[in-house]
Design an enzyme around this catalytic site. Sequence first.
Site, PDB file in Angstrom:
ATOM      1  N   HIS A 113      -9.181  -2.210  -5.358  1.00 30.96           N
ATOM      2  CA  HIS A 113      -8.095  -2.501  -4.426  1.00 30.96           C
ATOM      3  C   HIS A 113      -7.085  -3.456  -5.044  1.00 30.96           C
ATOM      4  CE1 HIS A 113      -6.003  -2.716  -0.623  1.00 30.96           C
ATOM      5  NE2 HIS A 113      -5.851  -4.011  -0.878  1.00 30.96           N
ATOM      6  N   HIS A 145       0.820  -1.207   0.000  1.00 32.67           N
ATOM      7  CA  HIS A 145       0.000   0.000   0.000  1.00 32.67           C
ATOM      8  C   HIS A 145       0.859   1.264   0.000  1.00 32.67           C
ATOM      9  CE1 HIS A 145      -3.485  -2.481   1.961  1.00 32.67           C
ATOM     10  NE2 HIS A 145      -3.162  -2.896   0.753  1.00 32.67           N
ATOM     11  N   HIS A 151      -0.330 -10.922  -5.314  1.00 35.89           N
ATOM     12  CA  HIS A 151       1.025 -10.404  -5.126  1.00 35.89           C
ATOM     13  C   HIS A 151       2.078 -11.321  -5.742  1.00 35.89           C
ATOM     14  CE1 HIS A 151      -0.628  -7.415  -2.459  1.00 35.89           C
ATOM     15  NE2 HIS A 151      -1.086  -8.334  -1.632  1.00 35.89           N
ATOM     16  N   ASP A 163      -3.095  -2.801  -5.266  1.00 35.36           N
ATOM     17  CA  ASP A 163      -2.048  -3.761  -4.923  1.00 35.36           C
ATOM     18  C   ASP A 163      -1.096  -3.985  -6.103  1.00 35.36           C
ATOM     19  OD1 ASP A 163      -2.814  -4.217  -2.313  1.00 35.36           O
ATOM     20  OD2 ASP A 163      -3.892  -6.077  -2.741  1.00 35.36           O
TER      21      ASP A 163
END
Length: 304
Positions: free
Chosen positions: A234, A77, A261, A238
């Site tokens: 969101h 973030h 991720h 990311d």
Amino acid sequence: MQTTVKDVIRFAGTGLHGGLPARLTIHPAPANHGIWFRRTDLDGNTMIPARHDSVEASPLCTLLVNEAGVSVSTVEHVMAALSGCGVLNAILDIDGPEVPILDGSAAEFVRAILRTGVRRLDAPVHVIEVLRRVSVTDGLASATLTPADELEIDFCIDFADAAIGHQRKILRLSNGTFVRELCDSRTFCRQSDVDAMRAAGKALGGSLANAVVVDGARVVNPEGFRHVDEAVRHKMLDALGDLALAGAPILGRYTGVRAGHAMTNRLLRALFADPLAYRIRTLTEAECRLLPGAGLEQDVFEHL
């Protein structure tokens, strides 16, 4: 020209997974320094580069580890905020193993960066220009980079929970789009995932104050979503934070399908493993308008 923050910026909060108090301080840094984390609670080699090749596998966040084994987690973030505000050089002091989660988005990081301001440095900006398609897959999930004149993100998610369902969003990230469209979107999870994580000793700092929880068609948070498509927004946040670990701004189109991720990190490693897939070049002053954060002013954030 390259940039850094104008002054020291401080944050205090709680680590999402460990549940421990966490303090983060962003310091200005000189040109060509890049972004580095520094563990202030430890001795020895405490500098950790914010680069894709420092990432170690972690199921719930982005974890950076230096050659001495010193780590910092949940960096995505704040990395997204720095990238989205156009900050290319900084030292981030952290007094523990995890960046504070704050409200679960990048909004508080962005507010503070814009309030403090960004300073231009006496050095040109170097970018990573994608020259040909690079892709990685894992079952139904995939992440791809293809050539584009600026950074674009195309993201698609598909959840069984009706509160989220199928969502897709495409954005060009130039000229403050991240600040206006993505930075206030919070991390989210399913109620069943919360129960499993708590049983495994994870998400100890998680609460409805820093995450959106869904249970089937129901949003557990009383305030609901900030955006109808907050979940996919969101995921794009990311992705920007993880792409910022390339070490320089990327000119290319990122397409993520159910990606997380680990997959974005695999994609960066695949890109740099193919010398014909990219080149490093210096931007002209006019071309810098294509970068996230170019021309941002604090007033663009005042509506949030």
